[in-house]
Each structure stands twice: as structure tokens, then as C-alpha cells.
Design an enzyme around this catalytic site. Structure first.
Site, PDB file in Angstrom:
ATOM      1  N   GLU A  96      10.320   5.530   3.670  1.00 52.99           N
ATOM      2  CA  GLU A  96       9.555   6.338   2.712  1.00 52.99           C
ATOM      3  C   GLU A  96       8.775   5.477   1.711  1.00 52.99           C
ATOM      4  O   GLU A  96       7.695   5.857   1.262  1.00 52.99           O
ATOM      5  CB  GLU A  96      10.517   7.241   1.924  1.00 52.99           C
ATOM      6  CG  GLU A  96       9.833   7.935   0.759  1.00 52.99           C
ATOM      7  CD  GLU A  96      10.763   8.811  -0.072  1.00 52.99           C
ATOM      8  OE1 GLU A  96      11.797   8.326  -0.540  1.00 52.99           O
ATOM      9  OE2 GLU A  96      10.426   9.976  -0.231  1.00 52.99           O
ATOM     10  N   ASP A  97       9.344   4.324   1.369  1.00 54.23           N
ATOM     11  CA  ASP A  97       8.733   3.533   0.307  1.00 54.23           C
ATOM     12  C   ASP A  97       7.451   2.812   0.721  1.00 54.23           C
ATOM     13  O   ASP A  97       6.733   2.297  -0.126  1.00 54.23           O
ATOM     14  CB  ASP A  97       9.758   2.519  -0.227  1.00 54.23           C
ATOM     15  CG  ASP A  97      10.887   3.234  -0.946  1.00 54.23           C
ATOM     16  OD1 ASP A  97      10.589   4.164  -1.718  1.00 54.23           O
ATOM     17  OD2 ASP A  97      12.057   2.884  -0.721  1.00 54.23           O
ATOM     18  N   ARG A 138      10.719  -6.477  -0.117  1.00 53.46           N
ATOM     19  CA  ARG A 138      10.385  -5.326   0.730  1.00 53.46           C
ATOM     20  C   ARG A 138       8.913  -5.301   1.158  1.00 53.46           C
ATOM     21  O   ARG A 138       8.495  -4.431   1.912  1.00 53.46           O
ATOM     22  CB  ARG A 138      10.750  -4.023   0.001  1.00 53.46           C
ATOM     23  CG  ARG A 138      12.242  -3.944  -0.363  1.00 53.46           C
ATOM     24  CD  ARG A 138      12.693  -2.537  -0.620  1.00 53.46           C
ATOM     25  NE  ARG A 138      12.378  -1.686   0.519  1.00 53.46           N
ATOM     26  CZ  ARG A 138      12.459  -0.370   0.509  1.00 53.46           C
ATOM     27  NH1 ARG A 138      12.857   0.244  -0.581  1.00 53.46           N
ATOM     28  NH2 ARG A 138      12.135   0.341   1.567  1.00 53.46           N
ATOM     29  N   ARG A 184       9.628  -0.184  -9.965  1.00 52.78           N
ATOM     30  CA  ARG A 184       8.961  -0.486  -8.695  1.00 52.78           C
ATOM     31  C   ARG A 184       7.464  -0.142  -8.685  1.00 52.78           C
ATOM     32  O   ARG A 184       6.694  -0.755  -7.958  1.00 52.78           O
ATOM     33  CB  ARG A 184       9.651   0.279  -7.561  1.00 52.78           C
ATOM     34  CG  ARG A 184      11.124  -0.050  -7.391  1.00 52.78           C
ATOM     35  CD  ARG A 184      11.326  -1.454  -6.876  1.00 52.78           C
ATOM     36  NE  ARG A 184      12.726  -1.810  -6.777  1.00 52.78           N
ATOM     37  CZ  ARG A 184      13.514  -1.509  -5.755  1.00 52.78           C
ATOM     38  NH1 ARG A 184      13.023  -0.833  -4.742  1.00 52.78           N
ATOM     39  NH2 ARG A 184      14.762  -1.889  -5.750  1.00 52.78           N
ATOM     40  N   HIS A 223      13.910   5.689  -8.539  1.00 51.38           N
ATOM     41  CA  HIS A 223      12.607   6.270  -8.198  1.00 51.38           C
ATOM     42  C   HIS A 223      12.480   7.688  -8.774  1.00 51.38           C
ATOM     43  O   HIS A 223      13.484   8.342  -9.055  1.00 51.38           O
ATOM     44  CB  HIS A 223      12.478   6.393  -6.676  1.00 51.38           C
ATOM     45  CG  HIS A 223      12.290   5.098  -5.947  1.00 51.38           C
ATOM     46  ND1 HIS A 223      13.089   4.709  -4.903  1.00 51.38           N
ATOM     47  CD2 HIS A 223      11.376   4.112  -6.099  1.00 51.38           C
ATOM     48  CE1 HIS A 223      12.672   3.530  -4.434  1.00 51.38           C
ATOM     49  NE2 HIS A 223      11.637   3.149  -5.145  1.00 51.38           N
ATOM     50  N   CYS A 272      14.453   9.018   1.608  1.00 52.99           N
ATOM     51  CA  CYS A 272      14.050   7.612   1.816  1.00 52.99           C
ATOM     52  C   CYS A 272      13.964   7.194   3.273  1.00 52.99           C
ATOM     53  O   CYS A 272      13.251   6.257   3.611  1.00 52.99           O
ATOM     54  CB  CYS A 272      15.054   6.671   1.163  1.00 52.99           C
ATOM     55  SG  CYS A 272      15.639   7.219  -0.397  1.00 52.99           S
TER      56      CYS A 272
END
Ligand code: CIR
Length: 259
Positions: free
Chosen positions: A65-66, A85, A130, A160, A247
Site C-alpha cells: 500500500e505504501d 523502503r 513518513r 500513518h 497495508c
């Protein structure tokens, strides 16, 4: 038709990023079983699955998802806030390019998909550790020619935005008001998580069903009392990596004209 992009769990999941949780041993075999059940449920709810192979060297890469924000008009490939990431996005971009035109968040912008809550044509974006203001501004610019609003939302004490608030029905959000200011969400009916279940606001809505962790029975009861149809999943192992049910997939509608 919905497409769900998922990715197998990295054998290095134990080295995942952690921000608000203490490191606990993850039962990797159990995590695989739970992830498999999650994917089966997505299929049962009508999604066509695209299962990306594991990125063995990238501990958090199951949390697809990110890596992207997918809208009907285009997909925005993110630049994740955690340096470890950033390499996750390339293979997701590769998978998405068949379905959408791509745009990219560029340095110094950072953005995690977990910070983006899309409700109708409104995007709420968490200002988190983030996702930074430059990332949010770039998203706003990329979407300027489309009919979306982009609203930055302050967060506290959570990873998040979607740790704190997700959509569970047309006009209804599930929220932990300790982590996000409810005034931004004036237009919606709000259901509060039970105060003993602070992590319970992350739910994944697929059509009329909501995929929801079995770990939060009290909040589940509140949702069911409001007529929300819950499909429970056991997500205990990836929860130790600070991952919730949103996620682990990118849900996209199959465009009439793939690119
Ligand atoms: C991380 O800290 O990046 C991962 N361990 C967890 C990411 C969870 N993703 C999400 O909430 N969208």
C-alpha cells in the site's frame, strides 16, 4: 472489477521498520498462512489478485500500500519516508504501468500510501514522519488537472493516517480521535474505536464488506451494530511489523482502457 496487488512476505520481515511498537518475534510461517487467508478473502470478495514475488532483501515489502496511490486516472508512485523502503517502488511501478499512466513523487518529497485516505474525490493525506509537506504538495500538483481535493491532516502518536482513520461505509469513517483531529472529517458519520483497542481504526472496505482484524472484537461489535458487514481475518503476525489490513494490498479498479 477490482484488482488487488499483493506481495509475498520477505524472509527478512523480522528486520522491518518499527516506530511505535517494540520488536517482538514474528512467527513467519504463521504470517504466511495469515497473508494467504487475507488474499483468499480478497478473491472471495471479487478481486482479481496480482501476487508479486517476494523482494527478499526488502523487509517491509509485503506492505505494498505504501508504494503507490492509485486513482482511476493515474497512479502516483510514492517515495517512501523510510529510506529502507525506497527500493520497493520499482517492481510495483512495473506492475501498475499496464493499468495506469504513472507519475512519481521526487526528492525531497516523501509520501507513504498508508497516509492517503481517498473518499470519493477527496484525498486526506497524513502529515506524518513518513509523508512530508513537499510530498503532499507534489501530489496536489500532479492531481491539479483532475477533480480531486487534497487536504493535509496532522497526526499524533501513530504511523500513518490510515492507522487512525479509514472508510467503512459510504459516508462513515472508523476513527481513533486520540491520533487525529476529528474536525477535518466533519462531513462524515464517525464511529470511534473502543478505547481499549487503539489500533482498531485500520479496516479495508471492499464493496459492501469490510476486512477487519479479529484482534479488535469490541470495535467490531460497534461496527456490526451500525450494520457494517465484517469479514474477520487473523492478522496478528504482520501487526507486529506495524502493518494493518489496508497495508497489504493495493486495490485498483480495472480501467476500461488499460494503457
Ligand atoms: C513500516 O514501518 O513502514 C512497516 N513496518 C509497516 C508499514 C505499514 N504500512 C501501512 O500502514 N500502510
Amino acid at each position: 472489477m477490482l484488482i488487488a496487488i499483493t506481495r509475498e512476505i520477505s524472509p527478512r520481515i523480522a528486520e522491518c521498520e518499527l516506530t511505535h511498537l517494540a520488536r517482538e518475534p514474528i512467527d513467519v510461517a504463521r504470517a504466511h498462512v495469515q497473508h494467504h487467508q487475507y488474499q483468499e478473502l480478497l478473491t472471495e470478495l471479487g478481486c482479481k489478485l496480482i501476487r508479486l514475488p517476494a523482494e527478499s532483501e526488502l523487509p517491509d515489502s509485503v506492505f505494498v500500500e505504501d508504494t503507490a496511490i492509485v486513482l482511476d486516472e493515474l497512479a502516483v508512485i510514492t517515495r517512501p519516508g523510510a529510506e529502507s523502503r525506497r527500493a520497493e517502488t520499482a517492481s510495483v511501478a512495473d506492475a501498475l504501468k499496464r493499468y495506469r499512466k504513472l507519475a512519481y513523487i521526487e526528492p525531497p518529497g516523501t509520501l507513504d500510501g498508508g497516509d492517503v485516505l481517498l473518499v470519493n474525490k477527496k484525498l486526506y493525506v497524513g502529515l506524518s514522519k513518513r509523508s512530508n509537506p513537499q510530498g503532499i504538495e507534489q501530489l496536489r500538483r500532479v492531481l491539479a488537472s483532475f477533480d480531486y481535493s487534497v487536504t493535509a491532516v496532522e497526526l499524533r502518536d501513530c504511523l500513518h493516517l490510515k492507522s487512525a482513520v479509514t472508510q467503512v461505509a459510504d459516508k462513515t469513517l472508523l476513527i481513533n480521535r486520540d491520533w487525529v483531529d476529528d474536525r477535518v472529517f466533519d462531513f462524515f458519520k464517525l464511529i470511534d474505536v473502543d478505547s481499549s483497542e487503539p489500533f482498531a481504526a485500520n479496516a479495508l472496505r471492499i464493496g459492501d464488506n469490510v476486512i477487519y482484524p479479529k484482534a479488535f472484537p469490541k470495535t467490531r461489535k460497534r461496527l456490526e451494530t451500525q450494520g457494517i458487514k465484517i469479514r474477520g481475518v487473523n492478522a496478528s503476525e504482520l501487526a507486529k511489523a506495524e502493518g494493518g489490513v489496508t497495508c497489504c494490498s493495493l486495490i485498483i479498479s480495472e480501467a476500461a482502457d488499460p494503457v
